[in-house]
Scaffold this motif. Structure first.
Motif, PDB file in Angstrom:
ATOM      1  N   LEU A 141      42.152  37.993  49.163  1.00  0.00           N
ATOM      2  CA  LEU A 141      40.951  38.426  48.449  1.00  0.00           C
ATOM      3  C   LEU A 141      40.590  37.422  47.356  1.00  0.00           C
ATOM      4  O   LEU A 141      39.420  37.047  47.201  1.00  0.00           O
ATOM      5  CB  LEU A 141      41.166  39.816  47.830  1.00  0.00           C
ATOM      6  CG  LEU A 141      41.137  40.995  48.817  1.00  0.00           C
ATOM      7  CD1 LEU A 141      41.505  42.298  48.102  1.00  0.00           C
ATOM      8  CD2 LEU A 141      39.758  41.121  49.446  1.00  0.00           C
ATOM      9  N   GLU A 142      41.597  36.992  46.602  1.00  0.00           N
ATOM     10  CA  GLU A 142      41.338  36.045  45.512  1.00  0.00           C
ATOM     11  C   GLU A 142      40.741  34.745  46.065  1.00  0.00           C
ATOM     12  O   GLU A 142      39.769  34.212  45.516  1.00  0.00           O
ATOM     13  CB  GLU A 142      42.629  35.749  44.743  1.00  0.00           C
ATOM     14  CG  GLU A 142      42.412  34.815  43.546  1.00  0.00           C
ATOM     15  CD  GLU A 142      43.671  34.612  42.729  1.00  0.00           C
ATOM     16  OE1 GLU A 142      44.776  34.840  43.276  1.00  0.00           O
ATOM     17  OE2 GLU A 142      43.564  34.234  41.561  1.00  0.00           O
ATOM     18  N   THR A 143      41.295  34.265  47.147  1.00  0.00           N
ATOM     19  CA  THR A 143      40.795  33.018  47.751  1.00  0.00           C
ATOM     20  C   THR A 143      39.333  33.166  48.148  1.00  0.00           C
ATOM     21  O   THR A 143      38.494  32.308  47.859  1.00  0.00           O
ATOM     22  CB  THR A 143      41.637  32.657  48.997  1.00  0.00           C
ATOM     23  OG1 THR A 143      42.987  32.483  48.591  1.00  0.00           O
ATOM     24  CG2 THR A 143      41.121  31.395  49.659  1.00  0.00           C
ATOM     25  N   ASN A 144      39.025  34.275  48.814  1.00  0.00           N
ATOM     26  CA  ASN A 144      37.646  34.465  49.281  1.00  0.00           C
ATOM     27  C   ASN A 144      36.672  34.694  48.136  1.00  0.00           C
ATOM     28  O   ASN A 144      35.532  34.218  48.182  1.00  0.00           O
ATOM     29  CB  ASN A 144      37.586  35.634  50.268  1.00  0.00           C
ATOM     30  CG  ASN A 144      37.981  35.232  51.675  1.00  0.00           C
ATOM     31  OD1 ASN A 144      37.212  34.615  52.404  1.00  0.00           O
ATOM     32  ND2 ASN A 144      39.225  35.538  52.051  1.00  0.00           N
ATOM     33  N   LEU A 145      37.110  35.416  47.102  1.00  0.00           N
ATOM     34  CA  LEU A 145      36.220  35.661  45.950  1.00  0.00           C
ATOM     35  C   LEU A 145      35.980  34.351  45.192  1.00  0.00           C
ATOM     36  O   LEU A 145      34.856  34.081  44.741  1.00  0.00           O
ATOM     37  CB  LEU A 145      36.824  36.726  45.039  1.00  0.00           C
ATOM     38  CG  LEU A 145      36.837  38.148  45.626  1.00  0.00           C
ATOM     39  CD1 LEU A 145      37.795  39.061  44.856  1.00  0.00           C
ATOM     40  CD2 LEU A 145      35.436  38.739  45.626  1.00  0.00           C
ATOM     41  N   ASN A 146      37.024  33.546  45.060  1.00  0.00           N
ATOM     42  CA  ASN A 146      36.845  32.231  44.413  1.00  0.00           C
ATOM     43  C   ASN A 146      35.902  31.350  45.230  1.00  0.00           C
ATOM     44  O   ASN A 146      35.105  30.587  44.673  1.00  0.00           O
ATOM     45  CB  ASN A 146      38.189  31.524  44.250  1.00  0.00           C
ATOM     46  CG  ASN A 146      39.039  32.178  43.175  1.00  0.00           C
ATOM     47  OD1 ASN A 146      38.527  32.923  42.333  1.00  0.00           O
ATOM     48  ND2 ASN A 146      40.340  31.917  43.200  1.00  0.00           N
ATOM     49  N   ASN A 147      36.009  31.461  46.565  1.00  0.00           N
ATOM     50  CA  ASN A 147      35.139  30.652  47.429  1.00  0.00           C
ATOM     51  C   ASN A 147      33.663  31.028  47.288  1.00  0.00           C
ATOM     52  O   ASN A 147      32.788  30.260  47.691  1.00  0.00           O
ATOM     53  CB  ASN A 147      35.562  30.792  48.889  1.00  0.00           C
ATOM     54  CG  ASN A 147      36.855  30.059  49.176  1.00  0.00           C
ATOM     55  OD1 ASN A 147      37.276  29.202  48.394  1.00  0.00           O
ATOM     56  ND2 ASN A 147      37.504  30.395  50.281  1.00  0.00           N
ATOM     57  N   LEU A 148      33.411  32.218  46.744  1.00  0.00           N
ATOM     58  CA  LEU A 148      32.020  32.609  46.484  1.00  0.00           C
ATOM     59  C   LEU A 148      31.466  31.903  45.245  1.00  0.00           C
ATOM     60  O   LEU A 148      30.278  32.010  44.946  1.00  0.00           O
ATOM     61  CB  LEU A 148      31.926  34.132  46.269  1.00  0.00           C
ATOM     62  CG  LEU A 148      32.254  35.027  47.472  1.00  0.00           C
ATOM     63  CD1 LEU A 148      32.291  36.496  47.050  1.00  0.00           C
ATOM     64  CD2 LEU A 148      31.239  34.818  48.586  1.00  0.00           C
ATOM     65  N   GLY A 149      32.375  31.221  44.527  1.00  0.00           N
ATOM     66  CA  GLY A 149      31.955  30.563  43.288  1.00  0.00           C
ATOM     67  C   GLY A 149      32.152  31.461  42.074  1.00  0.00           C
ATOM     68  O   GLY A 149      31.693  31.141  40.981  1.00  0.00           O
ATOM     69  N   TRP A 150      32.836  32.583  42.289  1.00  0.00           N
ATOM     70  CA  TRP A 150      33.069  33.518  41.207  1.00  0.00           C
ATOM     71  C   TRP A 150      34.393  33.170  40.504  1.00  0.00           C
ATOM     72  O   TRP A 150      35.281  32.548  41.092  1.00  0.00           O
ATOM     73  CB  TRP A 150      33.140  34.961  41.723  1.00  0.00           C
ATOM     74  CG  TRP A 150      31.877  35.434  42.403  1.00  0.00           C
ATOM     75  CD1 TRP A 150      30.694  34.754  42.528  1.00  0.00           C
ATOM     76  CD2 TRP A 150      31.682  36.674  43.077  1.00  0.00           C
ATOM     77  NE1 TRP A 150      29.769  35.496  43.224  1.00  0.00           N
ATOM     78  CE2 TRP A 150      30.354  36.695  43.577  1.00  0.00           C
ATOM     79  CE3 TRP A 150      32.482  37.794  43.312  1.00  0.00           C
ATOM     80  CZ2 TRP A 150      29.833  37.764  44.289  1.00  0.00           C
ATOM     81  CZ3 TRP A 150      31.963  38.866  44.015  1.00  0.00           C
ATOM     82  CH2 TRP A 150      30.646  38.855  44.499  1.00  0.00           C
ATOM     83  N   THR A 151      34.507  33.610  39.255  1.00  0.00           N
ATOM     84  CA  THR A 151      35.702  33.315  38.462  1.00  0.00           C
ATOM     85  C   THR A 151      36.459  34.611  38.174  1.00  0.00           C
ATOM     86  O   THR A 151      35.850  35.611  37.772  1.00  0.00           O
ATOM     87  CB  THR A 151      35.308  32.664  37.116  1.00  0.00           C
ATOM     88  OG1 THR A 151      34.526  31.489  37.390  1.00  0.00           O
ATOM     89  CG2 THR A 151      36.544  32.280  36.315  1.00  0.00           C
ATOM     90  N   ARG A 152      37.759  34.542  38.401  1.00  0.00           N
ATOM     91  CA  ARG A 152      38.566  35.739  38.165  1.00  0.00           C
ATOM     92  C   ARG A 152      38.784  35.940  36.667  1.00  0.00           C
ATOM     93  O   ARG A 152      39.075  34.987  35.940  1.00  0.00           O
ATOM     94  CB  ARG A 152      39.917  35.618  38.877  1.00  0.00           C
ATOM     95  CG  ARG A 152      40.766  36.886  38.766  1.00  0.00           C
ATOM     96  CD  ARG A 152      42.016  36.807  39.613  1.00  0.00           C
ATOM     97  NE  ARG A 152      42.743  38.077  39.580  1.00  0.00           N
ATOM     98  CZ  ARG A 152      43.857  38.345  40.234  1.00  0.00           C
ATOM     99  NH1 ARG A 152      44.408  37.395  40.998  1.00  0.00           N
ATOM    100  NH2 ARG A 152      44.446  39.522  40.134  1.00  0.00           N
ATOM    101  N   THR A 153      38.644  37.173  36.226  1.00  0.00           N
ATOM    102  CA  THR A 153      38.946  37.517  34.846  1.00  0.00           C
ATOM    103  C   THR A 153      39.875  38.726  34.863  1.00  0.00           C
ATOM    104  O   THR A 153      39.866  39.507  35.831  1.00  0.00           O
ATOM    105  CB  THR A 153      37.658  37.837  34.055  1.00  0.00           C
ATOM    106  OG1 THR A 153      38.019  38.272  32.746  1.00  0.00           O
ATOM    107  CG2 THR A 153      36.839  38.920  34.713  1.00  0.00           C
ATOM    108  N   TYR A 154      40.665  38.854  33.801  1.00  0.00           N
ATOM    109  CA  TYR A 154      41.619  39.970  33.758  1.00  0.00           C
ATOM    110  C   TYR A 154      41.134  41.082  32.828  1.00  0.00           C
ATOM    111  O   TYR A 154      41.859  42.024  32.553  1.00  0.00           O
ATOM    112  CB  TYR A 154      43.008  39.460  33.366  1.00  0.00           C
ATOM    113  CG  TYR A 154      43.585  38.586  34.467  1.00  0.00           C
ATOM    114  CD1 TYR A 154      44.346  39.145  35.495  1.00  0.00           C
ATOM    115  CD2 TYR A 154      43.316  37.214  34.505  1.00  0.00           C
ATOM    116  CE1 TYR A 154      44.842  38.345  36.522  1.00  0.00           C
ATOM    117  CE2 TYR A 154      43.795  36.418  35.538  1.00  0.00           C
ATOM    118  CZ  TYR A 154      44.553  36.991  36.535  1.00  0.00           C
ATOM    119  OH  TYR A 154      45.033  36.216  37.557  1.00  0.00           O
ATOM    120  N   ASP A 155      39.905  40.928  32.342  1.00  0.00           N
ATOM    121  CA  ASP A 155      39.286  41.971  31.521  1.00  0.00           C
ATOM    122  C   ASP A 155      38.363  42.787  32.418  1.00  0.00           C
ATOM    123  O   ASP A 155      37.270  42.355  32.776  1.00  0.00           O
ATOM    124  CB  ASP A 155      38.500  41.324  30.370  1.00  0.00           C
ATOM    125  CG  ASP A 155      37.908  42.356  29.428  1.00  0.00           C
ATOM    126  OD1 ASP A 155      37.857  43.550  29.797  1.00  0.00           O
ATOM    127  OD2 ASP A 155      37.470  41.968  28.330  1.00  0.00           O
TER     128      ASP A 155
END
Lengths: 211, 198
Positions: B82-96
């Motif tokens: 999931l993280e790989t695919n969400l990052n591939n969308l150009g989105w940035t993971r946040t923990y907030d």
């Protein structure tokens, strides 16, 4: 092989009646036909299944109200399906992918008005054009894995047709016709958009009895 | 010859009479059941603008829906995919979680089906012939697993709940094939068939 047998069967049966007809006018006569019917989707329906449908049948009954004009009824039934092991189906608000089978069954029931290009019973080759109008029941199924989605509806339908009858004798003939069927939009579509119309071509080959 | 004509007419009349009775849908059986059961379904809210999404919160846990004994063997793989695919969308993971544009959660569930294949019957093949089979009287069971992925916007609520702006359901037969590979393939396919996320 089955198709070849069917065609051969039709020709063999029709050849049993080889002789010539013997009266002049057709008014009051009738035609009854049994046909093998094939179908090919066009337009939106072709996006769903583009394969040829080899299974189907048709029954036609007409009465000549003039020497070259006939009215009658027509019943058709066609089965078209395809398997797509990596299929993708767009839905109204999403997408489903996976091994799937797609099905369309058509059952048009038409009243028809036909115009025949010659008037004499002595003519062996009888070309005609015909307008068909009526209703069509359409069974649409999408099977994805073990899940099935059905979308079955009645539709108002039209079907312009052109064809011919070749009389082989004793009132029996071979008939071939091509028909464009259009079932107007009815109900909700299985896929995207609002349009739930279907259109398909019929190519029918069969036996006619003319009396 | 007259007898033959009568026979033809009679046959046609029988067909006319039988037509409304026998007419019904006819579906060729392609055998799509449990052996090729992997299905990926994705749904989304057409009114939601995914172009405004730049950050996401991804829950580290995979929720067990129903049966709590479902294996956790693939949890990390699901999260990583999931993280790989969400990052591939150009989105940035946040923990907030509250500061993120969208929250993504995943869950798994299984269902067991019992199929009793009893009784005789007939089916129509592709050419329109009917084939009839006797009563074999056996049954079998199969279990399917479903991975559910939910994407919500913390700022979009309906009453007291968060409606899913996007969700994916990855359904497949458990206990067959390479489950790890199939999970990765299915998650990738879910994002690939959702181009509106980009």
């Amino acid at each position: 092989m089955n198709k070849i047998k069917l065609i051969l069967g039709i020709f063999i049966l029709s050849s049993l009646f080889l002789s010539s007809a013997n009266s002049q006018t057709r008014q009051g006569d009738y035609i009854a036909s049994i046909e093998w019917s094939t179908a090919l989707n066009v337009g939106r329906a072709s996006d769903y299944i583009s394969e040829f449908g080899w299974s189907g049948g048709a029954l036609t009954f007409k009465k000549f109200v003039q020497n070259n004009v006939a009215v009658g009824l027509n019943f058709n039934y066609n089965i078209i399906s395809k398997e797509d092991l990596d299929g993708v189906t767009e839905l109204q608000n999403g997408t489903v992918s996976g091994p799937q089978a797609r099905y369309l069954n058509y059952a048009p029931i038409y009243a028809n008005l036909g115009y025949y290009f010659n008037k004499s019973k002595r003519e062996k080759f009888i070309p005609y054009i015909q307008a068909n109008v009526g209703t069509s029941y359409v069974w649409q199924r999408l099977q994805i894995g073990a899940n099935e989605v059905d979308n079955d509806n009645w539709h108002f339908a039209l079907g312009p047709e052109a064809g011919f009858i070749y009389k082989t004798g004793n009132g029996v003939g071979i008939t071939f016709n091509a028909k464009y069927n259009y079932a107007f939009s009815s109900g909700e579509p299985l896929g995207t958009g609002d349009d739930n119309s279907y259109s398909f071509l019929n190519f029918n080959l069969g036996l006619s009895y003319i009396r | 010859m007259k007898k033959l004509k009568k026979f033809l007419i009679g046959t046609m009349l029988i067909y006319i009479a039988a037509f409304p009775i026998v007419i019904s849908s006819c579906y060729y059986d392609y055998g799509l059941d449990t052996d090729n059961y992997d299905v990926v379904a994705t749904f989304y809210d057409k009114d939601y603008n995914f172009q405004n999404v730049h950050t996401y919160y991804l829950s580290d846990s995979v929720v067990k829906i129903g049966d709590q004994s479902i294996t956790s063997q693939y949890d990390n793989q699901i999260i990583q995919n999931l993280e790989t695919n969400l990052n591939n969308l150009g989105w940035t993971r946040t923990y907030d979680r509250l500061a993120a544009d969208v929250n993504v959660r995943s869950g798994v569930t299984t269902s067991t089906y019992v199929v009793y294949d009893g009784g005789s019957g007939c089916y129509w093949d592709y050419w329109g012939y009917s084939w009839c089979y006797p009563d074999y009287g056996y049954s079998y069971t199969y279990t399917t697993g479903t991975i559910a992925i939910l994407m919500t916007d913390p700022d979009v609520t309906t009453g007291g709940s968060l409606p899913a702006q996007w969700n994916a359901l990855l359904n497949g037969l458990t206990g067959t094939g390479n489950a790890g590979s199939r999970i990765t393939t299915a998650i990738n396919k879910a994002f690939a068939q959702s181009p509106y996320l980009r």
